[in-house]
Design a protein around this motif. Structure first.
Motif, PDB file in Angstrom:
ATOM      1  N   UNK A 137       0.842  -1.141  -0.050  1.00  0.00           N
ATOM      2  CA  UNK A 137       0.070  -0.024  -0.064  1.00  0.00           C
ATOM      3  C   UNK A 137       1.006   1.336   0.243  1.00  0.00           C
ATOM      4  N   UNK A 138       2.141   1.294   0.793  1.00  0.00           N
ATOM      5  CA  UNK A 138       2.885   2.419   0.792  1.00  0.00           C
ATOM      6  C   UNK A 138       3.355   2.727  -0.668  1.00  0.00           C
ATOM      7  N   UNK A 163       2.743   5.880  -2.926  1.00  0.00           N
ATOM      8  CA  UNK A 163       3.906   6.770  -3.311  1.00  0.00           C
ATOM      9  C   UNK A 163       3.897   6.993  -5.069  1.00  0.00           C
ATOM     10  N   UNK A 164       3.275   5.945  -5.598  1.00  0.00           N
ATOM     11  CA  UNK A 164       3.011   6.010  -6.951  1.00  0.00           C
ATOM     12  C   UNK A 164       2.016   7.153  -7.467  1.00  0.00           C
ATOM     13  N   UNK A 165       1.123   6.952  -6.513  1.00  0.00           N
ATOM     14  CA  UNK A 165      -0.156   7.951  -6.827  1.00  0.00           C
ATOM     15  C   UNK A 165       0.421   9.401  -6.554  1.00  0.00           C
ATOM     16  N   UNK A 223       3.633   6.674 -14.926  1.00  0.00           N
ATOM     17  CA  UNK A 223       3.355   5.640 -14.095  1.00  0.00           C
ATOM     18  C   UNK A 223       4.154   4.387 -14.575  1.00  0.00           C
ATOM     19  N   UNK A 224       4.286   4.415 -15.761  1.00  0.00           N
ATOM     20  CA  UNK A 224       5.172   2.973 -16.420  1.00  0.00           C
ATOM     21  C   UNK A 224       6.387   3.012 -15.520  1.00  0.00           C
ATOM     22  N   UNK A 225       7.197   4.098 -15.526  1.00  0.00           N
ATOM     23  CA  UNK A 225       8.572   4.307 -14.858  1.00  0.00           C
ATOM     24  C   UNK A 225       8.580   3.898 -13.513  1.00  0.00           C
TER      25      UNK A 225
END
Length: 224
Positions: free
Chosen positions: A2-3, A7-9, A17-19
């Motif tokens: 979840x963390x 972080x991605x969000x 997002x791909x990277x």
């Protein structure tokens, strides 16, 4: 995980997002599934917070004696269809507990000479309109300077604290001060029921005289 999803969000405005998924070793499908479920999780959390508020009000009104079964019964009587397991979980997460047989410090000191007012509430802790029914209590708080005592009046219709006072004592003037605040800002109707236990603060002549001056009605439950 979840963390990592969070972080991605948070960083997707700065990096693709791909990277981000490749660097953090997260599959894009898992991230998208988490993102789609986030709104549902927030909705469930908001519903739990609202339920916790209702539970807290009923718990305070019962002088912190109601456990899961009685809270469940009160919520059903008020029209809330909530299962027992969910109530137990919410109370456990927020450390809301019913009374036990263990000894505890009580502030209720009944005055043997005073005749208590009749019980106009009868364990029916709800009201149709604001300003018609209040319940009061005193609690104590440990501080670096010693004990402080907090007196509150809660409106059973709005579930809000409409009057409070704090002092280093719990004499009659403490509950009178809290009632004066409730009267000044709570929009109390003439004949509003003011309910409490039979502690000496509430059966005192000073408190009774103030209730009479404000045009309210006193109600006393059993000794806590």
């Amino acid at each position: 995980m979840t963390t990592l999803y969070r972080l991605i969000h948070a960083e997707k405005v700065n990096y693709p997002i791909v990277l981000l998924c490749r660097v953090l070793h997260v599959t894009r499908s898992s991230y998208y599934a988490w993102r789609e479920g986030e709104a549902a999780r927030r909705e469930r959390q908001a519903a739990d917070d609202a339920l916790a508020h209702e539970i807290t009000v009923l718990h305070i009104a019962s002088r912190k004696t109601y456990g899961v079964p009685r809270i469940h019964a009160e919520l059903r009587r008020l029209g809330h269809r909530v299962n027992l397991q969910r109530i137990a979980r919410v109370m456990r997460e927020r450390d809301i507990r019913g009374a036990t047989r263990r000894k505890h410090r009580s502030l209720t000191r009944p005055d043997a000479k005073a005749k208590p007012a009749p019980d106009l509430i009868g364990r029916d802790f709800h009201a149709e309109r604001p300003g018609t029914r209040l319940v009061g209590d005193i609690t104590y708080l440990p501080t670096a300077e010693g004990w402080l005592y907090l007196a509150c009046w809660l409106d059973l219709a709005t579930r809000e604290i409409v009057g409070y006072a704090m002092a280093d004592h719990h004499r009659a003037e403490l509950v009178v001060d809290a009632l004066d605040m409730a009267h000044g800002r709570g929009g109390l109707e003439p004949g509003c029921v003011v309910h409490s236990d039979r502690g000496s603060e509430y059966t005192s002549a000073q408190f009774r005289d103030r209730i009479r001056e404000l045009g309210l009605r006193q109600s006393c439950g059993r000794t806590g």
